[in-house]
Design an enzyme around this catalytic site. Structure first.
Site, PDB file in Angstrom:
ATOM      1  N   ASN A  93       0.640  -1.965   0.145  1.00 41.72           N
ATOM      2  CA  ASN A  93       0.172  -0.470   0.207  1.00 41.72           C
ATOM      3  C   ASN A  93       0.573   0.914   0.033  1.00 41.72           C
ATOM      4  O   ASN A  93       1.851   1.010   0.924  1.00 41.72           O
ATOM      5  CB  ASN A  93      -1.217  -0.254   1.115  1.00 41.72           C
ATOM      6  CG  ASN A  93      -1.462  -0.835   1.263  1.00 41.72           C
ATOM      7  OD1 ASN A  93      -2.419  -1.550   0.113  1.00 41.72           O
ATOM      8  ND2 ASN A  93      -2.440  -1.743   2.310  1.00 41.72           N
ATOM      9  N   HIS A 110       5.628  -0.638  -2.692  1.00 43.81           N
ATOM     10  CA  HIS A 110       5.377   0.188  -3.978  1.00 43.81           C
ATOM     11  C   HIS A 110       5.356   1.570  -3.847  1.00 43.81           C
ATOM     12  O   HIS A 110       4.648   2.226  -4.704  1.00 43.81           O
ATOM     13  CB  HIS A 110       4.123  -0.555  -4.368  1.00 43.81           C
ATOM     14  CG  HIS A 110       4.179  -2.007  -4.624  1.00 43.81           C
ATOM     15  ND1 HIS A 110       3.315  -2.222  -4.806  1.00 43.81           N
ATOM     16  CD2 HIS A 110       4.969  -2.404  -5.537  1.00 43.81           C
ATOM     17  CE1 HIS A 110       3.193  -3.557  -5.014  1.00 43.81           C
ATOM     18  NE2 HIS A 110       4.422  -3.809  -5.088  1.00 43.81           N
ATOM     19  N   CYS A 118      12.568  13.544  -6.951  1.00 41.53           N
ATOM     20  CA  CYS A 118      13.092  14.215  -8.656  1.00 41.53           C
ATOM     21  C   CYS A 118      13.884  13.448  -9.398  1.00 41.53           C
ATOM     22  O   CYS A 118      14.172  12.618  -9.262  1.00 41.53           O
ATOM     23  CB  CYS A 118      14.160  15.757  -8.144  1.00 41.53           C
ATOM     24  SG  CYS A 118      14.747  16.266  -9.348  1.00 41.53           S
ATOM     25  N   SER A 181      -4.197  -9.737  -3.301  1.00 37.13           N
ATOM     26  CA  SER A 181      -5.324 -10.536  -4.533  1.00 37.13           C
ATOM     27  C   SER A 181      -4.468 -11.363  -4.952  1.00 37.13           C
ATOM     28  O   SER A 181      -4.228 -12.150  -5.440  1.00 37.13           O
ATOM     29  CB  SER A 181      -5.933  -9.461  -5.297  1.00 37.13           C
ATOM     30  OG  SER A 181      -4.769  -8.786  -6.326  1.00 37.13           O
ATOM     31  N   ASN A 205      -8.259 -13.055   3.982  1.00 35.71           N
ATOM     32  CA  ASN A 205      -8.839 -11.782   2.585  1.00 35.71           C
ATOM     33  C   ASN A 205      -9.947 -12.259   2.592  1.00 35.71           C
ATOM     34  O   ASN A 205     -10.861 -13.383   3.320  1.00 35.71           O
ATOM     35  CB  ASN A 205      -7.721 -12.553   1.354  1.00 35.71           C
ATOM     36  CG  ASN A 205      -7.697 -11.422   0.396  1.00 35.71           C
ATOM     37  OD1 ASN A 205      -7.466  -9.889   0.805  1.00 35.71           O
ATOM     38  ND2 ASN A 205      -8.047 -11.681  -0.566  1.00 35.71           N
ATOM     39  N   LEU A 206     -10.658 -11.610   2.281  1.00 34.18           N
ATOM     40  CA  LEU A 206     -12.325 -11.708   1.708  1.00 34.18           C
ATOM     41  C   LEU A 206     -12.388 -12.303   1.009  1.00 34.18           C
ATOM     42  O   LEU A 206     -13.424 -12.635   1.012  1.00 34.18           O
ATOM     43  CB  LEU A 206     -13.200  -9.850   0.883  1.00 34.18           C
ATOM     44  CG  LEU A 206     -13.999  -9.948   1.109  1.00 34.18           C
ATOM     45  CD1 LEU A 206     -14.793  -9.772   2.913  1.00 34.18           C
ATOM     46  CD2 LEU A 206     -14.084  -7.788   0.928  1.00 34.18           C
TER      47      LEU A 206
HETATM   48  P1  OAD Z   1      -5.934  -5.739  -4.700  1.00 31.96           P
HETATM   49  O1  OAD Z   1      -7.278  -4.548  -5.293  1.00 31.96           O
HETATM   50  O2  OAD Z   1      -5.673  -6.634  -6.015  1.00 31.96           O
HETATM   51  O3  OAD Z   1      -6.080  -6.889  -3.999  1.00 31.96           O
HETATM   52  C1  OAD Z   1      -7.309  -6.476  -2.671  1.00 31.96           C
HETATM   53  C2  OAD Z   1      -7.522  -7.654  -1.882  1.00 31.96           C
HETATM   54  O4  OAD Z   1      -8.135  -7.495  -0.950  1.00 31.96           O
HETATM   55  C3  OAD Z   1      -8.805  -8.592  -2.699  1.00 31.96           C
HETATM   56  O5  OAD Z   1      -8.801 -10.040  -2.379  1.00 31.96           O
HETATM   57  C4  OAD Z   1     -10.106  -8.258  -1.871  1.00 31.96           C
HETATM   58  O6  OAD Z   1     -11.212  -9.715  -1.459  1.00 31.96           O
HETATM   59  C5  OAD Z   1      -9.273  -8.190  -0.775  1.00 31.96           C
HETATM   60  N1  OAD Z   1      -9.930  -7.314   0.097  1.00 31.96           N
HETATM   61  C6  OAD Z   1     -10.722  -6.204  -0.037  1.00 31.96           C
HETATM   62  N2  OAD Z   1     -11.284  -5.757   1.184  1.00 31.96           N
HETATM   63  C7  OAD Z   1     -11.004  -6.142   2.179  1.00 31.96           C
HETATM   64  C8  OAD Z   1     -11.913  -6.257   3.134  1.00 31.96           C
HETATM   65  N3  OAD Z   1     -12.307  -5.489   3.853  1.00 31.96           N
HETATM   66  N4  OAD Z   1     -10.601  -7.318   4.357  1.00 31.96           N
HETATM   67  C9  OAD Z   1      -9.525  -8.438   3.728  1.00 31.96           C
HETATM   68  N5  OAD Z   1      -9.213  -8.568   2.406  1.00 31.96           N
HETATM   69  C10 OAD Z   1     -10.119  -7.182   1.742  1.00 31.96           C
HETATM   70  O7  OAD Z   1      -5.335  -5.371  -4.434  1.00 31.96           O
HETATM   71  P2  OAD Z   1      -3.450  -5.327  -3.679  1.00 31.96           P
HETATM   72  O8  OAD Z   1      -3.265  -6.970  -3.784  1.00 31.96           O
HETATM   73  O9  OAD Z   1      -3.057  -4.636  -2.983  1.00 31.96           O
HETATM   74  O10 OAD Z   1       0.362  -1.458  -7.149  1.00 31.96           O
HETATM   75  O11 OAD Z   1      -2.286  -5.073  -5.368  1.00 31.96           O
HETATM   76  C11 OAD Z   1      -1.677  -5.203  -5.100  1.00 31.96           C
HETATM   77  C12 OAD Z   1      -0.929  -3.608  -6.190  1.00 31.96           C
HETATM   78  O12 OAD Z   1      -1.386  -3.777  -7.524  1.00 31.96           O
HETATM   79  C13 OAD Z   1      -1.066  -2.739  -5.400  1.00 31.96           C
HETATM   80  O13 OAD Z   1       0.203  -2.763  -3.960  1.00 31.96           O
HETATM   81  C14 OAD Z   1      -0.573  -1.973  -6.746  1.00 31.96           C
HETATM   82  C15 OAD Z   1      -1.236  -2.510  -7.565  1.00 31.96           C
HETATM   83  O14 OAD Z   1      -1.736  -2.086  -9.079  1.00 31.96           O
HETATM   84  C16 OAD Z   1       1.095  -0.798  -7.683  1.00 31.96           C
HETATM   85  O15 OAD Z   1       0.380   0.327  -7.337  1.00 31.96           O
HETATM   86  C17 OAD Z   1       2.225  -0.328  -7.938  1.00 31.96           C
END
Ligand code: OAD
Length: 237
Positions: A93, A110, A118, A181, A205-206
């Protein structure tokens, strides 16, 4: 599962842990993130092609930090960190909710919304004052560059501090992934590194993530409920 204070624990968090604080996850709406396709705003090519769009998008995300607060899952991870001698929290995050909750041993793999960088001289600054949060660009204070960029790792860029991360994951006893995810590498691959070294792997995870079969324990539900409950159980066992 038993935790000792000398267990080496690595936690990986993703957007799901901040969802209950009101920050949207990335993949919740068919790859559309706050009305933009991720590839239109989160790549170096987007920044080159349309810096104004990318800048204003990230300024919106940066201003949002002023309106959100850490939730019970962020808070519970601080209790876990305080109990353990060897701990590392790796977050995908870019928000600042883990550090505002009080996490100290923390890597933002990230990058961080609070900071700007810069591209000419490499200076990285904390930039959350009023004058940094407007829609006009922020100039570098160290060289002549007129346009600092978000200190964010975009797609096609190298995540930060990977050596330190592989080092910690490669010798951990317990690996816990929360709210991610499992789509974005190399972060998504850390689970199999942990598995390879024999760590006990826990997922929270959800929805079941991509790599759910690798977890020794998987807990499906809201991070804000499950993380405090599980941590309290582990610390009291
Ligand atoms: P995602 O949006 O891909 O996944 C979020 C996960 O959290 C999903 O599997 C949801 O089921 C779960 N979720 C949602 N609400 C929840 C809750 N209240 N409690 C528990 N789980 C919950 O996000 P990331 O896996 O973080 O990269 O994505 C990875 C990277 O992709 C990010 O860091 C970002 C993005 O592009 C950059 O910005 C470089």
């Amino acid at each position: 599962m038993m935790f000792q204070s000398n267990s080496r624990v690595v936690v990986l968090t993703g957007a799901g842990i901040s969802a209950e604080s009101g920050i949207r996850t990335f993949r919740a709406n068919d790859g559309v993130w706050e009305n933009h396709r991720i590839e239109d705003v989160a790549t170096p090519f987007a920044w080159e092609r349309d810096p104004k769009l990318v800048w204003e998008f990230y300024q919106g995300r940066r201003r949002q930090l002023l309106d959100v607060v850490p939730n019970s899952a962020h808070d519970a991870l601080v209790l876990l960190e305080n109990y353990l001698d060897e701990f590392l929290l790796i977050t995908q995050n870019v928000d600042d909710l883990h550090s505002r909750a009080g996490s100290k041993k923390l890597i933002h793999i990230h990058g961080e919304l609070r900071k700007l960088r810069c591209e000419t001289c490499g200076q990285v600054i904390e930039a959350m004052n009023d004058e940094h949060l407007q829609n006009q660009y922020v100039e570098c204070t160290q060289c002549t560059d007129k346009k600092l960029r978000p200190h964010i790792v975009w797609f096609h860029e190298m995540p930060f501090q990977m050596n330190e991360i592989y080092d910690a994951v490669g010798k951990c006893d317990v690996f816990i992934a929360i709210g991610t995810s499992g789509h974005v590498y190399p972060a998504a691959g850390l689970l199999s590194v942990a598995k390879d070294v024999g760590a006990y792997c826990i997922g929270i995870n959800l929805d079941p993530p991509e790599n759910v079969s690798l977890f020794d324990e998987f807990h499906q539900g809201l991070a804000g409920e499950l993380v405090p409950a599980l941590i309290s159980k582990w610390l009291n066992e």
